[in-house]
Design an enzyme around this catalytic site. Sequence first.
Site, short mmCIF file in Angstrom:
data_model
loop_
_atom_site.label_atom_id
_atom_site.label_comp_id
_atom_site.label_asym_id
_atom_site.label_seq_id
_atom_site.Cartn_x
_atom_site.Cartn_y
_atom_site.Cartn_z
CB SER A 123 -7.09 4.26 3.51
OG SER A 123 -6.05 3.72 4.47
CB SER A 164 -7.68 1.78 6.31
OG SER A 164 -8.35 3.90 6.28
CE LYS A 199 -3.73 2.22 2.65
NZ LYS A 199 -4.46 2.36 4.14
#
Length: 571
Positions: A140, A164, A64
């Site tokens: 996220s 997230s 990520k």
Amino acid sequence: MHLAELIRNGDISPREAVEDAIARIEKQNPSLNAVIATRFEEALAEVDTGLPDGPLRGVPVLIKDLNMSVAGLPSSRGSRLFADDIPDHDSELVARYKRAGMVVLGTTNSPEFGLNASTEPLLHGPTRNPRDLTRSTGGSSGGAAAAVAAGPVPVAHASDGGGSIRIPASMNGLFGLKPSRGRVTTAPAPSTLSAPASVHHAVTTTVRDSALLLDISSVRVAGTVIGVPAPAESFAAPAARPPGRLRIGLTTSFIDGPETDPDVVAAVEDAAQLCASLGHTVVPVKAQWVPGDVSAATAPLMGIAFTTAVRDRLAELGRDLRDDDLEPFTRILFDHYVTMPATALSRALSAAQRVGWQVGATFEEYDVLLTPALACRVPPARIARHDPTGVDLRARRDLLGVDQRVQRHRHASHVRAPRHRPGRSADRRAICCRPRAGGPPALPGRTARGRCSPDPQHLRPAASVATASEIASARPLRGGTGRFVVAVSSLSEPCVGEEDHRLRARLDAVDVVAPGIDHGARRDADTGCVVGPQGLDLGHDLRGVGGVFHGPELRGELVHLGAGVARDVQA
């Protein structure tokens, strides 16, 4: 992790596994926009040079793009301000993945600084949900979840401050575990004020994969200020054992929170019935915490952390902040938190502890808390984005307070945050993901274990419910033909374009294929694919060992049912 087993057994080579993942990314990413930077040539060179003989040798992985560095790739954090920030080193977690034999292929999309519950940054554009390209993939860790759900990689790194990992896991039908804080290192970048909330781990297709990855990533770095005791055994071991009988608290509504969508409530109640059928005691409970108090505690901690990162970046660049450096919503938050007094920070830390005590009191009586993952169903993409046009920014900052702006998040995400305040882990598992009345998926529940640093024990009920949910999904075909269908746990390539309707969502029903059972599948003469009675492409060169099937078109365990279990439940 099934792919690692195939490589260890010599069924496929590490290079074949990596080349397959690269080909899938190149095919699917134009539709999904999940992967934003790649290192394919470097990855293949690492394979050819020789990978470490670790437990996940040859398994491809994506990282990520938020507070985790991969040498040579931009560390943009989803922000134009950091678009050309290219680190020359790997973060310790990335280095651990590589030492375990994993092959890093690139980085995944994230909203700016992870501050949005939908992955739609202006820098990289929106990530699309592989189950439905018109829907949000969550945030996220939306890019990570989309990549795993679509199948290019079996696991992807993710992080979670206020949902997230768990929000994207819910929206994409994956398993998402937020470990206890301090379990996974952020070295060499210190995690200071955000440490009570933000934790790194992964999104996966199975509980077992999450446990295996946590075994690799959770070794404590000496001198870490915030940490948890080392587990007495591996994380993978408890995931393979029955959890025993648990006392489960069930809640679907929260004090002063928005109304939970009826389909979401129904999905959680279905999960509760499943837990009860396994012998657990399920008791309705009333949540003792207020979602607004959770936001009040966590928002300043996360806000000050990203504000500090922005100011440090500006100092590095030797200039002031420009209007086009940050997205409109992020700029509103920056202007607010950059002037926050130390007294407000102290109050936020105190509020976090109070919420922790409130949640902790629930777990004095219950082993597990079963709740919705989200209060709403999966929203359309772009709708969740804040002020995409950026019109009249300064006027809007004056007229619309930060509290009002943050309130727009709460309808989607008020449920997921509090479970981590006491330092406990929280997971989210796709239990019931079929649409109701033709709409987007009814979102499933998740569980949270009720002890300090409970990660190993926490995986046991998650694995039990995950397996049972697949058995419970079995249903007869057309009035009972001696065959049955079951929810597929890991189709590697769901429908990512309107031109192909054979490969659908990960949990669509297809015939179970098991040794000695008439599964009704056939091989298509034109394509060579094994095709189920409903026309669903089950993959090339399908092979079976003990009821678990694999092939180049499949990723992980297609069906978690052995032949013995299959005989027990067939129609």
